[in-house]
Design an enzyme around this catalytic site. Structure first.
Site, PDB file in Angstrom:
ATOM      1  N   CYS A 172       0.870  -1.299  -0.040  1.00 63.00           N
ATOM      2  CA  CYS A 172      -0.056  -0.093   0.048  1.00 63.00           C
ATOM      3  C   CYS A 172       0.836   1.273   0.090  1.00 63.00           C
ATOM      4  O   CYS A 172       1.625   1.438   1.014  1.00 63.00           O
ATOM      5  CB  CYS A 172      -0.913  -0.081   1.256  1.00 63.00           C
ATOM      6  SG  CYS A 172      -2.052   1.352   1.391  1.00 63.00           S
TER       7      CYS A 172
ATOM      8  N   CYS B  68      -5.110   6.067  -3.800  1.00 61.79           N
ATOM      9  CA  CYS B  68      -4.495   4.711  -3.794  1.00 61.79           C
ATOM     10  C   CYS B  68      -3.077   5.175  -4.262  1.00 61.79           C
ATOM     11  O   CYS B  68      -3.072   5.444  -5.456  1.00 61.79           O
ATOM     12  CB  CYS B  68      -5.070   3.656  -4.803  1.00 61.79           C
ATOM     13  SG  CYS B  68      -4.321   2.208  -4.720  1.00 61.79           S
TER      14      CYS B  68
END
Length: 261
Positions: free
Chosen positions: A74, A199
């Site tokens: 991530c 994101c």
């Protein structure tokens, strides 16, 4: 057992962070993480991270998606955990840490609220029709669109993520509109199974894909707007390989507290 937690956000991508250097948090399945990340009945977050000791590194990042399952890399989470490590006094303005996709270098501003995170090198971008598919630490599908502001990202992204090609392993679906001086990106994330405000690995995948699409080369800096704010991707591209890739943006502590697990 009571656990002290911190909440961070990076361009609207929000995370629960736990200092787990003493191994007090034991992952015994996805139910605990799922409950903590629940926005109605828990703290609420796109994911949960554990900061742990790891020999040879400043720390190790262990990441779980909001569905409670261990996840791939991530990017915004990586930037937030760097800010968290700075808050804990583990690092100063630079760090080398370990994540699921390997070692990462990062630097953080003296004020501690802007983080440049180096991402993995990329050699291969594949095509799926007129879309691009690549792995920037997590798998991504990049589709160019117009009218992105009004696109039903949830329904369109869900359909692609669950089609016969990607349903088993899952994929993050990014829609991008080139707005001249910046890229506008919206993302449906697997594991969250919804659109998120940002994101990090996704905007990285978009910036690289668009550089290939537009036949750019050299040192490239790409401003990106997401629902949660502004990010920047910078990298070197020689026409076949992407190197020195950095995901740059804000990382801020929102609050901290205690919870029972």
């Amino acid at each position: 057992m009571k656990i002290h937690f911190f909440k961070y956000q990076g361009a609207g991508n929000d995370f629960i962070l736990i200092d787990n250097r003493n191994q007090s948090f034991k992952y015994t399945g996805n139910n605990t993480v799922l409950q903590l990340c629940n926005r109605r009945f828990g703290i609420g977050a796109d994911g949960l991270m554990l900061l742990q000791n790891r020999e040879g590194y400043d720390f190790e990042m262990i990441y779980f998606n909001a569905d409670g399952n261990p996840s791939s890399m991530c990017g915004n989470g990586g930037r937030c955990i760097v800010a968290f490590a700075r808050h804990l006094g583990i690092i100063d303005t630079e760090t080398n840490f370990l994540a699921v996709d390997g070692p990462h270098y990062a630097k953080i501003s003296a004020e501690g609220n802007w983080v440049d995170l180096q991402m993995i090198d990329i050699d291969v971008i594949k095509n799926d029709g007129d879309a691009y598919v690549l792995n920037t630490g997590s798998p991504h599908y990049v589709q160019r669109v117009s009218g992105l502001k009004d696109l039903d990202v949830y329904q369109e992204g869900k359909a692609i993520r669950n089609n016969s090609t990607y349903k088993k392993e899952g994929i993050n679906v990014n829609f991008v509109e080139d707005q001249g001086d910046h890229l506008f990106v919206r993302t449906f994330e697997r594991g969250v199974e919804d659109e998120t405000y940002a994101c990090g690995t996704g905007v990285t995948a978009v910036a690289l894909s668009m550089a290939q699409h537009k036949h750019q080369q050299g040192h490239i800096e790409t401003p990106v707007k997401v629902l949660g704010g502004d990010l920047k991707i910078q990298f070197d591209y020689n026409g076949s390989q992407f190197r020195n890739i950095f995901l740059c943006g804000p990382a801020e502590q929102v609050f901290q507290g205690d919870t029972e697990v």
